[in-house]
Design a protein around this motif. Structure first.
Motif, mmCIF file in Angstrom:
data_model
loop_
_atom_site.group_PDB
_atom_site.id
_atom_site.type_symbol
_atom_site.label_atom_id
_atom_site.label_comp_id
_atom_site.label_asym_id
_atom_site.label_seq_id
_atom_site.Cartn_x
_atom_site.Cartn_y
_atom_site.Cartn_z
ATOM 1 N N THR A 162 11.717 1.367 8.042
ATOM 2 C CA THR A 162 10.657 0.803 8.886
ATOM 3 C C THR A 162 9.950 -0.308 8.122
ATOM 4 N N GLY A 163 9.665 -1.404 8.829
ATOM 5 C CA GLY A 163 8.900 -2.498 8.248
ATOM 6 C C GLY A 163 7.875 -3.009 9.244
ATOM 7 N N TYR A 164 6.881 -3.763 8.757
ATOM 8 C CA TYR A 164 5.778 -4.222 9.600
ATOM 9 C C TYR A 164 5.533 -5.711 9.383
ATOM 10 N N ARG A 165 5.061 -6.346 10.430
ATOM 11 C CA ARG A 165 4.568 -7.716 10.351
ATOM 12 C C ARG A 165 3.146 -7.731 10.908
ATOM 13 N N GLY A 166 2.335 -8.633 10.375
ATOM 14 C CA GLY A 166 0.938 -8.686 10.785
ATOM 15 C C GLY A 166 0.092 -7.790 9.899
ATOM 16 N N GLY A 167 -1.181 -7.717 10.219
ATOM 17 C CA GLY A 167 -2.095 -6.911 9.426
ATOM 18 C C GLY A 167 -3.445 -7.580 9.278
ATOM 19 N N GLU A 169 -1.365 0.536 12.982
ATOM 20 C CA GLU A 169 -0.882 0.465 14.354
ATOM 21 C C GLU A 169 -1.749 -0.434 15.229
ATOM 22 N N ALA A 170 -3.016 -0.572 14.831
ATOM 23 C CA ALA A 170 -3.919 -1.416 15.618
ATOM 24 C C ALA A 170 -3.607 -2.900 15.466
ATOM 25 N N ARG A 171 -2.984 -3.304 14.355
ATOM 26 C CA ARG A 171 -2.853 -4.733 14.080
ATOM 27 C C ARG A 171 -1.454 -5.194 13.709
ATOM 28 N N SER A 172 -0.517 -4.282 13.519
ATOM 29 C CA SER A 172 0.796 -4.672 13.028
ATOM 30 C C SER A 172 1.887 -4.342 14.044
ATOM 31 N N ARG A 173 2.988 -5.080 13.946
ATOM 32 C CA ARG A 173 4.175 -4.799 14.748
ATOM 33 C C ARG A 173 5.197 -4.075 13.879
ATOM 34 N N ARG A 174 5.748 -3.005 14.440
ATOM 35 C CA ARG A 174 6.687 -2.191 13.674
ATOM 36 C C ARG A 174 8.116 -2.537 14.043
ATOM 37 N N TYR A 175 8.976 -2.580 13.031
ATOM 38 C CA TYR A 175 10.400 -2.856 13.222
ATOM 39 C C TYR A 175 11.200 -1.777 12.500
ATOM 40 N N ARG A 176 12.349 -1.398 13.106
ATOM 41 C CA ARG A 176 13.178 -0.358 12.503
ATOM 42 C C ARG A 176 14.618 -0.831 12.374
ATOM 43 N N ARG A 208 -0.431 1.578 -2.048
ATOM 44 C CA ARG A 208 0.747 1.316 -1.209
ATOM 45 C C ARG A 208 0.334 0.967 0.215
ATOM 46 N N GLU A 209 -0.655 1.680 0.731
ATOM 47 C CA GLU A 209 -1.129 1.395 2.091
ATOM 48 C C GLU A 209 -1.750 0.011 2.175
ATOM 49 N N ALA A 210 -2.495 -0.379 1.145
ATOM 50 C CA ALA A 210 -3.138 -1.692 1.149
ATOM 51 C C ALA A 210 -2.102 -2.810 1.221
ATOM 52 N N LEU A 211 -1.012 -2.672 0.477
ATOM 53 C CA LEU A 211 0.034 -3.694 0.497
ATOM 54 C C LEU A 211 0.690 -3.782 1.865
ATOM 55 N N THR A 212 0.834 -2.650 2.524
ATOM 56 C CA THR A 212 1.418 -2.647 3.869
ATOM 57 C C THR A 212 0.455 -3.239 4.889
ATOM 58 N N LEU A 213 -0.839 -2.988 4.715
ATOM 59 C CA LEU A 213 -1.841 -3.440 5.687
ATOM 60 C C LEU A 213 -2.155 -4.924 5.579
ATOM 61 N N ALA A 214 -1.890 -5.533 4.431
ATOM 62 C CA ALA A 214 -2.186 -6.958 4.278
ATOM 63 C C ALA A 214 -1.197 -7.790 5.087
ATOM 64 N N PHE A 226 4.763 -8.682 -2.321
ATOM 65 C CA PHE A 226 4.317 -9.811 -3.133
ATOM 66 C C PHE A 226 5.184 -11.053 -2.927
ATOM 67 N N TRP A 227 6.471 -10.860 -2.635
ATOM 68 C CA TRP A 227 7.327 -12.035 -2.439
ATOM 69 C C TRP A 227 7.757 -12.200 -0.987
ATOM 70 N N PHE A 228 7.973 -11.087 -0.271
ATOM 71 C CA PHE A 228 8.442 -11.197 1.105
ATOM 72 C C PHE A 228 7.318 -11.599 2.055
ATOM 73 N N LYS A 229 6.108 -11.104 1.794
ATOM 74 C CA LYS A 229 4.943 -11.484 2.604
ATOM 75 C C LYS A 229 3.996 -12.405 1.840
ATOM 76 N N GLU A 230 4.289 -12.678 0.574
ATOM 77 C CA GLU A 230 3.447 -13.514 -0.286
ATOM 78 C C GLU A 230 1.992 -13.026 -0.305
ATOM 79 N N VAL A 231 1.854 -11.714 -0.436
ATOM 80 C CA VAL A 231 0.535 -11.107 -0.554
ATOM 81 C C VAL A 231 -0.001 -11.340 -1.967
ATOM 82 N N GLY A 232 -1.259 -11.744 -2.072
ATOM 83 C CA GLY A 232 -1.901 -11.930 -3.364
ATOM 84 C C GLY A 232 -2.621 -10.664 -3.790
ATOM 85 N N LEU A 233 -2.694 -10.437 -5.094
ATOM 86 C CA LEU A 233 -3.331 -9.235 -5.628
ATOM 87 C C LEU A 233 -4.331 -9.612 -6.705
ATOM 88 N N VAL A 234 -5.567 -9.104 -6.593
ATOM 89 C CA VAL A 234 -6.592 -9.303 -7.611
ATOM 90 C C VAL A 234 -7.253 -7.951 -7.878
#
Length: 364
Positions: A255-260, A243-250, A275-281, A303-311
């Motif tokens: 519910t989905g988020y942008r930012g992080g 909530e501190a860094r993301s915008r919520r959409y419904r 799961r939380e880490a993927l949402t927070l990125a 991984f595809w909608f936000k193009e988040v990388g995972l290592v």
């Protein structure tokens, strides 16, 4: 010698998996027993001073380890892969890997490249599958003695307390993982302020990271330690961080988020944390898995909608282990992570300890 021996039991596995930490400690497939003193040509006998209880040990005992990795371990085995030992009066950190050279094999492609932690022959050769602590042929650190080849022994620098030195192995895991975040993002959020998470906060600062370090801590004492180790801010929950860094959409019930956050380190080892880490990125951000979640239902769209990388990071190279040991003198305060030191007969208390638990096998 005395040792804590883990012997798999399918009924106890499923019982522990179902009940988790509510499963009675006395029914866990772990027993204090006498086993022969180990000997093996080319290996040095090391007297165990301290050995840590790792999250992966608890995952094994409570049935949380992913089945797909089970062929690469062998049991019954003496657990314990975080090992501080003594050889001829000198303290050594024991690198627990058993790669091609340890197994009497010609180096595989990964070992030739120096990546022994990714050895392709961990279930081949003259030894049973698995590294120390997960190997039926060689005992791990939850016993009075271990065996290791001389090049797996790293002398502890003078003046480093034993309770800090025993953290060499998890420190090497974190060191390798943090290198995978380079080039450094402008900020890093660390989820989970257990041992790995707090090591990540402390090591980021020790490596000269100058960006913002943010943490999510479940308990007040973890939050206090995170700040002491260099965190700029601490959130009480992943929800608060989101909530501190993301915008919520419904839309309808969804519910989905942008930012992080640009970099997210997941150190809790839980499916929920993943799961939380993927949402927070944030979009184009990177997630580092330091914990070890197993079978989990996860939304793959980040991984595809936000193009988040995972290592991820599980072990280390020989050089990274040596680097971790060399960093110990400058990492004062790590010993405060230790929640208690227990003799082997008190293993039930050790598995219930708050904070990092250690065994001191060579005491009554």
């Amino acid at each position: 010698m005395r040792a804590l021996l883990y012997t798999p039991s399918l009924p106890r596995f499923f019982g522990a998996r179902l009940l988790g930490k509510r499963f009675p400690k006395g029914l866990l497939p772990l027993a204090l027993t006498e086993i022969p003193l180990p000997e093996r040509e080319g290996f040095v006998r090391v007297r165990v001073r301290l050995s840590g209880v790792c999250g992966s040990d608890l995952a094994l005992l409570y049935g949380k380890s992913p089945p797909s990795i089970s062929p690469f371990f062998s049991f019954p085995a003496v657990l314990g892969h975080e090992i501080l030992g003594e050889v001829e009066g000198s303290l050594v950190a024991v690198n627990p890997l058993l790669a091609c050279a340890d197994r009497g094999l010609s180096p595989c492609a990964r070992c030739q490249a120096g990546e022994e932690g990714l050895c392709q022959n961990v279930a081949e050769g003259a030894l049973a599958p698995g590294m120390l602590g997960y190997n039926r042929d060689l005992p791990g650190g939850w016993g009075e003695w271990v065996l290791a080849r001389p090049e797996r022994l790293h002398p502890i620098p003078d003046g480093v307390p034993e309770e800090r030195a025993v953290l060499s192995e998890p420190l090497a895991v974190v060191l390798r993982g943090l290198k995978k975040l380079r080039p450094w993002p402008g900020e890093v959020l660390v989820l989970g302020m257990g041992t790995l998470g707090l090591l990540a906060v402390r090591l980021l600062r020790a490596l000269g990271y100058g960006g913002k370090v943010l943490a999510v801590a479940k308990y007040p004492h973890q939050a206090e330690r995170a700040r002491a180790f260099g965190a700029d801010a601490v959130y009480r929950s992943a929800r608060e961080a989101l909530e501190a860094r993301s915008r919520r959409y419904r839309y309808l019930l969804f519910t989905g988020y942008r930012g992080g956050y640009q970099g997210v380190v997941e150190a809790s080892g839980s499916g929920r944390g993943f799961r939380e880490a993927l949402t927070l990125a944030e979009e184009g951000g990177k997630v580092l898995l330091l914990g070890a979640p197993g079978l989990e239902a996860v939304d793959l769209s980040p991984f595809w909608f936000k193009e988040v990388g995972l290592v991820g990071s599980y072990t280390y190279t020989r050089e990274e282990f040596a680097e971790a040991v060399a960093l110990l003198p400058g990492l004062g305060g790590l010993e405060t992570l230790i929640g208690g030191i227990y003799p082997l007969p008190a293993w039930k208390e050790a598995l219930s300890a708050r904070g990092k638990a250690l065994f001191r096998p060579n005491v009554a």
